[in-house]
Design a protein around this motif. Structure first.
Motif, mmCIF file in Angstrom:
data_model
loop_
_atom_site.group_PDB
_atom_site.id
_atom_site.type_symbol
_atom_site.label_atom_id
_atom_site.label_comp_id
_atom_site.label_asym_id
_atom_site.label_seq_id
_atom_site.Cartn_x
_atom_site.Cartn_y
_atom_site.Cartn_z
ATOM 1 N N GLU B 31 8.416 -3.427 21.714
ATOM 2 C CA GLU B 31 8.211 -2.408 22.985
ATOM 3 C C GLU B 31 8.069 -0.996 22.446
ATOM 4 O OE1 GLU B 31 11.703 -3.367 26.043
ATOM 5 O OE2 GLU B 31 12.283 -1.683 25.025
ATOM 6 N N SER B 32 8.360 -0.662 21.312
ATOM 7 C CA SER B 32 8.136 0.767 20.865
ATOM 8 C C SER B 32 6.794 0.930 20.859
ATOM 9 C CB SER B 32 8.989 1.033 19.783
ATOM 10 O OG SER B 32 8.225 0.660 18.495
ATOM 11 N N GLY B 33 5.755 0.019 20.540
ATOM 12 C CA GLY B 33 4.313 0.412 20.060
ATOM 13 C C GLY B 33 4.350 1.165 18.713
ATOM 14 N N ILE B 34 5.548 1.262 17.723
ATOM 15 C CA ILE B 34 5.253 2.178 16.622
ATOM 16 C C ILE B 34 4.720 1.261 15.906
ATOM 17 C CG2 ILE B 34 6.484 3.444 15.074
ATOM 18 C CD1 ILE B 34 8.305 4.292 17.386
ATOM 19 N N GLN B 35 3.520 1.738 14.983
ATOM 20 C CA GLN B 35 2.856 1.072 14.065
ATOM 21 C C GLN B 35 3.594 1.365 12.564
ATOM 22 O OE1 GLN B 35 -1.025 2.332 15.481
ATOM 23 N NE2 GLN B 35 -1.536 -0.067 15.699
ATOM 24 N N GLU B 36 3.648 2.484 12.192
ATOM 25 C CA GLU B 36 4.173 3.058 11.071
ATOM 26 C C GLU B 36 5.249 4.109 11.187
ATOM 27 O OE1 GLU B 36 3.051 2.583 7.795
ATOM 28 O OE2 GLU B 36 1.477 0.947 8.680
ATOM 29 N N GLY B 37 6.417 3.551 10.403
ATOM 30 C CA GLY B 37 7.455 4.573 10.454
ATOM 31 C C GLY B 37 8.780 3.991 9.764
ATOM 32 N N MET C 1 1.857 12.788 11.317
ATOM 33 C CA MET C 1 2.805 12.185 10.235
ATOM 34 C C MET C 1 2.046 11.302 9.361
ATOM 35 S SD MET C 1 5.788 9.526 11.005
ATOM 36 C CE MET C 1 4.835 8.070 10.420
ATOM 37 N N LYS C 2 2.072 11.278 8.066
ATOM 38 C CA LYS C 2 1.649 10.584 6.985
ATOM 39 C C LYS C 2 2.544 9.509 6.632
ATOM 40 C CE LYS C 2 -0.569 13.925 3.909
ATOM 41 N NZ LYS C 2 -0.719 14.446 2.668
ATOM 42 N N SER C 3 1.961 8.375 6.304
ATOM 43 C CA SER C 3 3.047 7.383 5.890
ATOM 44 C C SER C 3 2.331 6.798 4.458
ATOM 45 C CB SER C 3 3.431 6.100 6.895
ATOM 46 O OG SER C 3 2.500 5.342 7.055
ATOM 47 N N TYR C 4 3.249 6.280 3.667
ATOM 48 C CA TYR C 4 3.036 5.785 2.362
ATOM 49 C C TYR C 4 3.848 4.671 1.856
ATOM 50 C CZ TYR C 4 2.643 5.412 -2.704
ATOM 51 O OH TYR C 4 2.577 4.826 -4.118
ATOM 52 N N ARG C 5 3.254 3.352 1.383
ATOM 53 C CA ARG C 5 4.029 2.269 1.041
ATOM 54 C C ARG C 5 3.456 1.691 -0.135
ATOM 55 N NH1 ARG C 5 3.471 -3.233 0.569
ATOM 56 N NH2 ARG C 5 5.234 -4.522 1.805
ATOM 57 N N LYS C 6 4.493 1.410 -0.969
ATOM 58 C CA LYS C 6 4.150 0.786 -2.578
ATOM 59 C C LYS C 6 5.210 -0.225 -2.723
ATOM 60 C CE LYS C 6 1.807 1.616 -6.545
ATOM 61 N NZ LYS C 6 0.767 2.737 -6.626
ATOM 62 N N GLU C 7 4.840 -1.295 -3.457
ATOM 63 C CA GLU C 7 5.889 -2.258 -4.044
ATOM 64 C C GLU C 7 5.881 -2.136 -5.479
ATOM 65 O OE1 GLU C 7 4.629 -6.272 -2.914
ATOM 66 O OE2 GLU C 7 4.785 -5.947 -0.868
ATOM 67 N N VAL C 134 8.921 0.744 -1.659
ATOM 68 C CA VAL C 134 8.907 2.250 -1.534
ATOM 69 C C VAL C 134 8.117 2.652 -0.327
ATOM 70 C CG1 VAL C 134 8.454 4.559 -2.517
ATOM 71 C CG2 VAL C 134 9.261 2.798 -3.905
ATOM 72 N N LYS C 135 8.689 3.360 0.938
ATOM 73 C CA LYS C 135 8.091 3.841 2.212
ATOM 74 C C LYS C 135 8.312 5.328 2.030
ATOM 75 C CE LYS C 135 5.793 2.822 6.221
ATOM 76 N NZ LYS C 135 4.802 1.882 6.270
ATOM 77 N N ILE C 136 7.462 5.921 2.315
ATOM 78 C CA ILE C 136 7.595 7.563 2.537
ATOM 79 C C ILE C 136 6.959 7.918 3.778
ATOM 80 C CG2 ILE C 136 7.288 9.903 1.374
ATOM 81 C CD1 ILE C 136 7.115 8.529 -1.400
ATOM 82 N N ILE C 137 7.678 8.552 4.690
ATOM 83 C CA ILE C 137 7.156 9.164 5.735
ATOM 84 C C ILE C 137 7.332 10.597 5.960
ATOM 85 C CG2 ILE C 137 7.432 7.191 7.062
ATOM 86 C CD1 ILE C 137 9.466 8.744 8.958
ATOM 87 N N GLY C 138 6.533 11.317 6.540
ATOM 88 C CA GLY C 138 6.615 12.952 6.678
ATOM 89 C C GLY C 138 5.067 13.524 6.787
#
Lengths: 139, 139, 139
Positions: B31-37, C1-7, C134-138
């Motif tokens: 419902e939010s439509g948010i993809q990354e966050g 907003m940037k987002s980053y993901r790593k396992e 590891v997920k980083i947003i900002g």
């Protein structure tokens, strides 16, 4: 995206205590001007907690008694951490039960709380200056 | 930055129970439509938890037995909080062990989970209407 | 907003151990290029923890002893979860005490930490490959 940062300082006169820091966090939120987002509130020290529960003195006494039963301060010699001359191993354990941090939703410029939620600083090794970090991100 | 908010309501017929709320949180995410966050899911009441673990009934029974050993409901007179006429001090303690909230990464419009991660509402003082907050921020 | 993901992957040779993963999380942060925001670091498996405390071997030994007292591995038959042929029910309990995740403020391209804060992977059912997210947003 906006971001805001503030340190709150405490010097608790007893070894252990619980302090309601909700008004300070609300002041941070007003200062940030952030309307929608997330607030992180965390102890910057590893023998203290930030947690959300009830502002009721009987409950705080119950927490203290219970944490002393789960991870007693005495005898300090029962902990290997204390072999280094420290006496606060129990505080590192108690902090894990109560938690390091809370993340709170910000909605309409307010802490988005249920009816009884209040934010506490939990001190388990006091009598010195220690800090809590408030970090808010959003718009 | 987008933000999304929803309350999930529960009325658990027993004093204590664990309810898998992953499908409701996934519906919120769609419902939010948010993809990354990031998604925050927290109990809005201080005698309940939101936590992530396994959807296995034997384990839930083990949690209940274990939490009763760590913080027994009876005798209710052992807790100062209950002097006010409440009988739920144990629920405030159990909730600290299990936690108030989870923060979940959102990646590619999905809850970014390991193979067995499921989100649970942990009720420790049920038989009344209580809420969970879902707050999602991102893009 | 940037987002980053790593396992981050681990294969701990013992059933239980604590591993300082702060350098890996710092490397993620550098790779992300994010200067202001929030980092989520969570176990993707439900018999492991990510937590913040002290990098002191005596304390880690105290944690292990204490968690074994709160939720002993043996006898494995005391847990209903183990009736299915598993022997790791205690790991699911220990993980709740130590927590699934930490959320860390990112300020000026750094983990915004107090003097002794370090991030640990807590393994309670090792000897197989398991992951941390590891997920980083900002920004």
């Amino acid at each position: 995206m906006k971001s805001y940062r503030k340190e709150l300082w405490f010097n608790v006169p007893n070894r252990r205590d619980f302090i309601n820091i909700t008004p300070q966090v609300e002041a941070c939120l007003r200062e940030s001007g952030i309307q929608e987002g997330l607030a992180l509130v965390n102890a910057m020290h590893i023998t203290a907690s930030v947690f959300i529960n009830d502002d009721e003195s009987g409950l705080h006494s119950d927490y203290d008694t219970w944490l002393e039963r789960l991870a007693p301060h005495e005898p300090t010699s029962q902990y290997r951490h204390n072999l280094s001359g420290e006496d606060n191993a129990d505080a590192h354990l108690k902090r894990q039960v109560m938690g390091r941090e809370v993340v709170v939703a910000i909605t309409g410029s307010r802490l988005d709380f249920g009816p009884w939620e209040q934010i506490f600083y939990g001190e388990f090794d006091g009598r010195r200056r220690k800090r809590v970090l408030v970090k808010i991100i959003g718009e």
